[in-house]
Design a protein around this motif. Structure first.
Motif, PDB file in Angstrom:
ATOM      1  N   TRP A 117       0.770  -1.202   0.035  1.00 36.99           N
ATOM      2  CA  TRP A 117       0.025  -0.163   0.114  1.00 36.99           C
ATOM      3  C   TRP A 117       0.982   1.244  -0.194  1.00 36.99           C
ATOM      4  N   SER A 141       1.868   2.040  -3.658  1.00 37.47           N
ATOM      5  CA  SER A 141       0.757   2.763  -4.302  1.00 37.47           C
ATOM      6  C   SER A 141       0.413   4.100  -3.838  1.00 37.47           C
ATOM      7  N   GLU A 201      -4.083  -3.132  -4.806  1.00 38.49           N
ATOM      8  CA  GLU A 201      -2.436  -3.487  -4.591  1.00 38.49           C
ATOM      9  C   GLU A 201      -1.983  -4.959  -4.749  1.00 38.49           C
ATOM     10  N   TYR A 209      -2.651   2.400 -10.282  1.00 37.88           N
ATOM     11  CA  TYR A 209      -1.899   1.360  -9.470  1.00 37.88           C
ATOM     12  C   TYR A 209      -0.777   0.700 -10.358  1.00 37.88           C
ATOM     13  N   MET A 213       3.451   1.109  -8.846  1.00 33.05           N
ATOM     14  CA  MET A 213       3.961  -0.150  -8.621  1.00 33.05           C
ATOM     15  C   MET A 213       4.610  -1.015  -9.495  1.00 33.05           C
TER      16      MET A 213
END
Length: 434
Positions: free
Chosen positions: A80, A83, A112, A292, A296
């Motif tokens: 988390w 992100s 995530e 996301y 990531m």
């Protein structure tokens, strides 16, 4: 199941803490029991309803081409942080530490985690598009849980996540899921209107909530009365045809429909048949592009060898919330009126004279032939108690077996939704129920 041997603890009185119809009826009909604030145990009858809803949701997800998996409820805080949502999500997230002092959380959603799984597993554009879903318990630490399962802290959710090469592909995935949702709600026996909605903490710039109209709903909604005339699942739409999906999407999104957060007063002024009221959100779909996948580091090799960042969407259905929403939309003063597709049992068998040979014989035959789809009220209670409990629990059909009719080889068949009654043979009754 035989009621005399079942854990179906019905209540005559309404518990003081229950403020809305679904909460009152779920407690009175013995579907759930509260274990702590906003957390409920699902008793056998309630669990059967939950399983029926889950199966319909699963079948329609599978039909749309989505693949089922199962992700953990406990997630690493590090995902988390990657992100950027760990600190932004708020106190609804239950943050915990394990014995090694690692920061963890009880997942309220899975953007995530699914992104991490995908970046470990997919390398090429040839592996796109894909859509993955699971049906899993989640936790959000609501500041004021209320209304039973409608605003609880622990809940069962279907969440799906799509991965596409570009925006155009992501829109097709979004429309596929909208079609799957409309088919799902139709099979569940409820009318859900897709409304332009705020994206909230999930993010993105395209979002629809699926709203069941009910006076006790928490959302103020505005919609064109033309929706009352639309049956969006009656057309010959295909999950695999972009053209069909585009026509379907236009059918659903041309009439005005919006939640309070996205209400456009200028557009509303041009609606001829204005409707407004309260609604219950039972589903929410989002397109959020690279929100996301970008932070990531999820990339794939494109057709020309250059790296590309997949576009994503997420799609939720509140499975446990649907139990309450269906009851809000379908009940009367006597109790629940279950749609056939989700009822815990298709029928209740009411033996009005336990010990009478003819009554016992017909009830046992009905119970055997319904093969697990009937709740047999074999208790030695007064007829009025059995009638009241059957109406309260909302069985779609009641097979009423009294000594006079039984002596003639007949039963009374009652349809819960309409109150219609008819004296028929047992075979005729079972044929109608089937």
């Amino acid at each position: 199941m035989r009621l005399s041997r079942s854990l179906v603890p019905t209540l005559k009185e309404t518990p003081a803490e229950a403020q809305i119809a679904s909460h009152r009826l779920m407690l009175r009909a013995g579907l759930v029991r509260q274990t702590s604030a906003g957390i409920y145990a699902w008793l056998p009858a309630g669990w059967r309803v939950l399983q029926n809803i889950t199966q319909i949701v699963r079948e329609e997800q599978d039909a749309s081409g989505a693949q089922e998996l199962l992700m953990p409820t406990i997630q690493s805080a590090e995902l988390w942080r990657q992100s950027g949502r760990y600190d932004a999500y708020g106190p609804e997230m239950l943050r915990i530490r394990d014995r090694h002092d690692r920061e963890m959380l009880y997942g309220p959603t899975n953007e995530e985690m699914i992104t991490d799984i995908f970046r470990q597993s997919v390398r090429s554009y040839r592996e796109l598009p894909q859509n993955l879903y699971h049906i899993q318990w989640k936790f959000r630490d609501e500041v004021r849980p209320r209304f039973g399962v409608m605003r609880g802290r622990e809940f069962l959710m279907k969440d799906a996540y799509s991965f596409d090469l570009d925006y155009e592909g992501a829109v097709i995935s979004y429309r596929k899921m909208m079609l799957a949702y409309m088919r799902t709600f139709q099979r569940l026996g409820v009318k859900a209107i897709p409304m332009v909605a705020d994206t909230g903490p999930i993010g993105g710039n395209l979002s629809h909530e699926f709203i069941i109209l009910a006076p006790t709903g928490e959302s103020q909604v505005y919609y064109d009365g033309a929706f009352e005339q639309i049956d969006p699942t009656s057309g010959d739409f295909s999950f695999d045809s972009p053209e069909d999906l585009a026509r379907f999407y236009e059918t659903l999104t041309t009439p005005y429909a919006a939640t309070d957060e996205k209400h456009d007063t200028a557009a509303w002024a041009n609606v001829a048949d204005k409707r407004e009221g309260r609604g219950i959100e039972v589903g929410h779909i989002f397109y959020f592009g690279t929100k996301y996948s970008g932070p990531m580091g999820l990339t794939v090799a494109g057709p020309d060898g250059k790296t590309l960042t997949p576009h994503m969407g997420s799609y939720g259905i509140g499975v446990s919330r649907l139990v309450g929403a269906i009851i809000e939309a379908s009940h009367d003063d006597a109790g629940i009126i279950w749609p056939d597709s989700v009822a815990p049992w298709k029928a209740a068998i009411l033996n009005l004279k336990a010990g009478d040979a003819a009554c016992e014989a017909i009830c046992e035959e009905a119970y055997t032939r319904l093969d697990g789809q009937a709740l047999y009220d074999d208790r030695e209670d007064r007829a009025g108690v059995k009638f009241a409990d059957a109406d309260l629990m909302g069985h779609p059909w009641q097979i009423v077996v009294g000594p006079r009719a039984a002596a003639a080889g007949r039963v009374e068949l009652k349809r819960r939704a309409t109150g219609e009654r008819a004296e028929v043979t047992l075979s005729d009754a079972l044929a109608r129920i089937a």
